[in-house]
Write a protein that holds these residues in place. Structure first.
Motif, short mmCIF file in Angstrom:
data_model
loop_
_atom_site.label_atom_id
_atom_site.label_comp_id
_atom_site.label_asym_id
_atom_site.label_seq_id
_atom_site.Cartn_x
_atom_site.Cartn_y
_atom_site.Cartn_z
N GLN A 179 1.00 -1.21 0.00
CA GLN A 179 0.10 0.30 -0.23
C GLN A 179 0.66 0.92 -0.29
O GLN A 179 0.96 2.56 -0.39
N HIS A 346 -5.35 3.33 7.07
CA HIS A 346 -3.74 4.14 6.82
C HIS A 346 -3.19 4.74 7.78
O HIS A 346 -2.42 4.97 7.52
N GLY A 433 -1.59 9.04 -0.74
CA GLY A 433 -2.75 7.56 -1.23
C GLY A 433 -3.73 7.22 -0.22
O GLY A 433 -4.58 7.47 -0.82
N GLY A 434 -2.94 7.30 0.55
CA GLY A 434 -4.50 7.29 2.10
C GLY A 434 -5.31 7.85 2.32
O GLY A 434 -6.32 8.09 1.87
N GLU A 436 -6.37 10.38 -0.41
CA GLU A 436 -7.78 10.22 -1.44
C GLU A 436 -8.33 9.15 -1.19
O GLU A 436 -9.57 9.55 -1.57
N GLN A 437 -8.00 7.80 -0.88
CA GLN A 437 -8.66 6.95 -0.59
C GLN A 437 -9.50 7.33 0.69
O GLN A 437 -10.64 6.86 -0.45
N PRO A 441 -13.14 9.53 -1.83
CA PRO A 441 -13.14 7.60 -2.76
C PRO A 441 -13.55 7.62 -4.36
O PRO A 441 -12.75 7.06 -4.78
N ALA A 444 -10.46 8.82 -6.28
CA ALA A 444 -9.47 7.47 -6.03
C ALA A 444 -10.22 6.05 -7.19
O ALA A 444 -8.98 5.34 -7.65
N ALA A 445 -11.01 5.91 -7.10
CA ALA A 445 -11.99 4.62 -7.11
C ALA A 445 -11.84 4.78 -8.67
O ALA A 445 -11.52 4.45 -10.03
N SER A 448 -7.98 4.21 -9.89
CA SER A 448 -7.20 3.24 -10.18
C SER A 448 -7.33 2.07 -10.89
O SER A 448 -9.11 2.20 -12.12
#
Ligand SMILES: *Cc1c(COP(=O)(O)O)cnc(C)c1O
Length: 448
Positions: A179, A346, A433-434, A436-437, A441, A444-445, A448
């Protein structure tokens, strides 16, 4: 405190040394709180059955660190070479006032944050990594092995080892290994040898993978593997980045500097706030203030933990093993049970079942208050802080910021000028990244 004690506080922080031509104020001593504890710290123990874990640890950890674990002297000299490395990498660190956050909250509180993020590896972990590598080299070791949860201890120790010419092997929680590739790459760039834990490299790792093929790993799975490596690889010693008394002692430079900085600002702290995993940044900030607290009732001490591993708020205070494989001595700590596998999130640095015996004792005797926060609540606070103050906090640090915001709003309700210090344990630039997720979300989705 005695007169002696008083002058020692001054000595600890006021003297200066020349390093590479520049004059810096780095403490001359670490502070050892066991001298002032209202109750003795429960000792580490061996389980009633099985081989001695205390002897195992004695065989594989540098002796100087073991001595510091049971040290009773109040002040411990910081070796000159360690002070130089501290200075070279950024000590003393700034104590900064979060004026934009204060204005936004319309609070009469003064909110300070102690910037341990300014180290080149982005967190306070260097405070203990440097002396640990120093003592290991003194004792003739060729390298150090350890575990890392989110990666900050791993990069800190790798750099510490580099500075003293040692090899460094790091077991990184499997979830973070994948991660947080940048943490791993950072360690590799600095010369660390990094493996995902559980790994196929050790017996303990192979056993965990056989039981849970998707085992996300944790600080604790890494401990088991690092132990095994320290016992089997020539010239290697095992070290750890949190929980142990010596780690907290090394980190007291945070609180000692803060005391002096507040004094210069003519501010008396009413409240100290830090996030808590293994307890080292919290202990480092707070322990040097404990004698004030015992004498005057101030500052109040507040721990912010992750709701994913809520041991101080929901755990039991009892003897437990520090790791799931049952290799470390029993410590008296708030624990969720050594078989607890924290959910994936995260905030790697706060994901563990137990913690520091010293921090647990403070909680047990009512000197330390604790609150648990969910990841989203914490990262939202971190987001607000970043926009107002310009520094992105580590996800762990965001827990402390969330608690500080609640306290600043409480001060506003009570119309109370309250001086608060947040332990700003690290930055979050390798954790974007954490953020953003959790906060964006959909974005991020879609990417990816
Ligand atoms: C390691 C780490 C923590 C948690 O460790 P403690 O031993 O509880 O201090 C918190 N914040 C950051 C940035 C870390 O790197």
């Amino acid at each position: 405190m005695t007169d002696n004690g008083r002058s020692a506080w001054g000595n600890a922080s006021l003297q200066s040394i020349k390093v590479d031509g520049s004059c810096v104020d780095v403490p001359f001593h670490w502070y050892n709180v066991t001298y002032h504890l209202p109750e003795p710290l429960p000792p580490v123990l061996d389980p009633k059955v099985g081989p001695s874990r205390i002897e195992l640890r004695q065989r594989m950890m540098p002796r100087a660190l073991q001595r510091q674990d049971t040290e009773t002297q109040e002040w411990l000299d910081i070796p000159g070479e360690v002070r130089e490395k501290y200075a070279q990498l950024g000590r003393p660190t700034p104590l900064q006032r979060a004026t934009a956050l204060e204005a936004y909250l319309e609070t009469p509180a003064h909110i300070y944050y102690k910037r341990e993020d300014v180290f080149p590896t982005g967190s306070f972990k260097m405070n203990s990594a440097i002396p640990q590598a120093y003592y290991a080299r003194q004792e003739g070791y060729a390298g150090l092995v350890s575990q890392t949860g989110a990666g900050q201890w791993g990069s800190g120790l790798t750099l510490g080892c580099r500075m003293f010419g040692l090899r460094c092997i790091i077991y990184m929680a499997r979830v973070s290994f994948f991660q947080k590739p940048y943490r791993r790459i950072h360690m590799q760039l600095l010369g660390g040898e990094v493996y995902p834990s559980p790994s196929e490299r050790t017996e303990a790792g192979r056993k965990m993978l056989a039981e849970h093929p998707d085992h996300p790993g944790s600080v604790n799975s890494g401990i088991s593997e690092a132990f095994e490596t320290a016992m089997s690889e020539e010239g290697f010693a095992y070290v750890t980045g949190s929980n142990s008394n010596h780690t907290l002692i090394h980190n007291t430079v945070i609180g000692l500097e803060s005391r002096l900085q507040l004094e210069v600002l003519d501010e008396a702290p009413d409240q100290l706030i830090a996030c808590v995993g293994g307890g080292s940044n919290l202990g480092g900030l707070m322990l040097p203030f404990l004698s004030d607290r015992l004498q005057t009732g101030r500052p109040r001490l507040l721990a912010a933990e992750s709701a994913a591993a809520p041991r101080l708020t929901q755990g039991e205070y009892r003897y437990d093993s520090g790791d799931p494989a049952g290799l470390t001595p029993l410590i008296k700590t708030y624990t969720l049970g050594s078989d607890f596998i924290p959910p994936v999130n995260h905030v790697g640095g706060l994901r563990q079942h137990g913690g520091s015996p010293l921090v647990s004792l403070l909680k047990h005797i009512g000197l330390l208050e604790a609150r648990a926060y969910g990841e989203k609540d914490a990262l939202e606070a971190g987001h607000l802080f970043a926009r107002l103050e310009g520094v992105v906090p580590a996800p762990e640090t965001s827990h402390a910021i969330r608690a500080a915001i609640e306290e600043a709003l409480d001060a506003k309700r009570l119309r109370e000028k309250r001086v608060m210090v947040i332990g700003f344990s690290g930055h979050g630039l390798l954790d974007l990244g954490g953020y953003e997720q959790v906060l964006f979300p959909a974005q991020a989705a879609s990417l990816s």
